[in-house]
Design a protein around this motif. Structure first.
Motif: not given
Ligand code: ZN
Length: 437
Positions: A75-89, A310-315, A398-403
């Motif tokens: 969860e320190y890289k991404e959460t389902i909430e932040t990842g899906t927020m980025a997805a919607a954006a 995308t293979d969206h891979a937050p770190h 402005e990035i919604r993702s945590k990473a």
């Protein structure tokens, strides 16, 4: 905003692009009771939130069939909430998430947990991909039936290949019982495991150990042969080489049930992005050469490659701010996928918007066997509004993702999603376009 039930939404005078029906025409679209109510020339609806969309595109909600949401466990890289927020954006209404969490998604309780978390967040539907083997250990198969019942849409050990050919064969044979989809992370570890970037001129110059194209080509060929042998459905993840495109093309011509995806970075960047030891350009498979990039674009053009994912891979930053060899693989992608497709595929390569929407919504829905990719009246209202002329700079704050591990930071883009509607609910609205007045 979360889970707010919306009044009807009337989108006026937009360019309506519907890949399910091969239609691209100007008109109005009415969303009512969470469904697409009608499409027509001059629709009226008194109680609707009405917005004029001249010059904008209305398309089916985008679907990304390959993301990493990192929850549970990272969860320190991404959460389902932040990842899906980025997805919607980014314009997405559905994303499929890979199982390499901690613990991995190899049982129904994790699958259900992911779905529930996403529903609670309310930004984007999440379709869990369960692991092929228990603990992603490459030894014993998971319980496919139970996982499908719990809501898994496919199986993959992504992050890792299934190294044993006999076990991959067994997984494909087992999948036939449910006509389930097996997603292959195609990598011959014997050739890749020491490497950290593409093997070639740039790796020699930088003194880094390379990964040859053959590490991917061999594994893609093996899995296509196994799909042919078993008759099962195979999907190849993140295709990056000219050789794999050709192998998949030939397999399709023989009637093998294989589909494939590539990621935006493989059609927009080459290994040169690694220059300066840029860890934000490190991923697996690695960025390849211009020849490979062109072959990937040709694969998208002629239908060899079916989808953009995308293979969206937050770190976290510590995983990237270190020596190149030690840095984690992967980049985020949800908020740059559509802008890159518009930039490279539409404007540079002459793809039609309709072709791109097939790659980003209709085809992924078909491959995953979920609804979506269509604007047919009666369908659930998963709708994305795109402004193809919207100019913006992709800024870290402005990035919604945590990473923020992206090689595209500070790049100027033209075109993006400006609003996203999932099942009739507004999940993203950049400029308050759809606010009830
Ligand atoms: Zn992978």
């Amino acid at each position: 905003m979360k889970n707010r039930v919306m009044p009807p939404i009337l989108l006026k005078g937009a360019r309506i692009i519907d890949p399910a029906n091969n239609k691209d025409q100007v008109g109005d679209l009415l969303i009512k009771d969470q469904k697409i109510d009608s499409i027509g020339a001059d629709i009226q609806c008194e109680d609707a939130v009405e917005t004029n969309l001249a010059g904008k595109w209305v398309v089916p909600g985008l679907i990304d069939m390959h993301v990493h949401l990192r929850e549970p466990g990272f969860e320190y890289k991404e959460t389902i909430e932040t990842g899906t927020m980025a997805a919607a954006a980014g314009g997405f209404t559905k994303v499929a998430c890979m199982p390499n969490t901690s613990p991995p998604n190899d049982n129904e309780s994790i699958t259900r947990f992911i779905i529930e978390r996403a529903e609670r967040a309310g930004y984007c539907k999440v379709l869990p991909v369960a692991s092929i083997t228990r603990g992603q250990q490459g030894r014993n198969l998971t319980e496919f039936f139970d996982l499908l019942q719990a809501g898994a849409v496919a199986f993959s050990d992504d992050g890792l290949p299934v190294t044993k050919a006999s076990l991959m064969r067994l997984a494909l044979e087992y999948s036939l019982n449910f006509d389930a989809l097996i997603i292959s992370h195609a990598e011959e570890l014997e050739l890749s495991v020491q490497g950290c970037m593409n093997e070639g001129k740039t790796s020699t110059k930088l003194g880094l150990k390379g990964i040859p194209n053959a590490a991917e080509d061999i594994a893609v060929f093996r899995d296509c042969c196994l799909a042919e042998l078993t008759g099962a459905r195979l999907h190849i993840a993140h295709v990056s080489t000219k050789g794999s495109v050709e192998i998949i093309r030939q397999a399709k011509a023989r009637g093998v049930r294989v589909t494939a995806e590539t990621a935006p970075h493989y059609f927009s960047l080459t290994e040169e992005a690694v220059n300066g030891y840029n860890t934000f350009a490190k991923m697996n498979p690695p960025l390849r050469t211009e020849e490979d990039r062109k072959a990937v674009i040709q694969g998208l053009r002629d239908g060899t490659l079916d989808a953009i994912a995308t293979d969206h891979a937050p770190h976290d930053i510590l995983s990237k701010e270190c020596e190149f060899e030690l840095a984690a693989n992967g980049i985020i992608g949800l908020e740059t996928s559509l802008p890159l497709a518009l930039d490279v595929l539409v404007r540079q390569e002459g793809f039609s918007p309709l072709e791109v929407m097939k790659l980003m919504s209709f085809n992924p829905a078909k491959i995953l066997n979920v609804d979506g990719g269509s604007l047919n009246p009666g369908h659930k209202a998963d709708v994305t509004i795109i402004d193809p002329d919207f100019q913006f700079c992709y800024k870290r704050e402005e990035i919604r993702s945590k990473a923020f591990n992206s090689p595209f930071l500070n790049k100027k883009f033209t075109g993006r999603a400006i609003a996203t509607i999932m099942a009739g609910k507004v999940t993203f609205d950049l400029n308050g376009l759809l606010k009830a007045r």
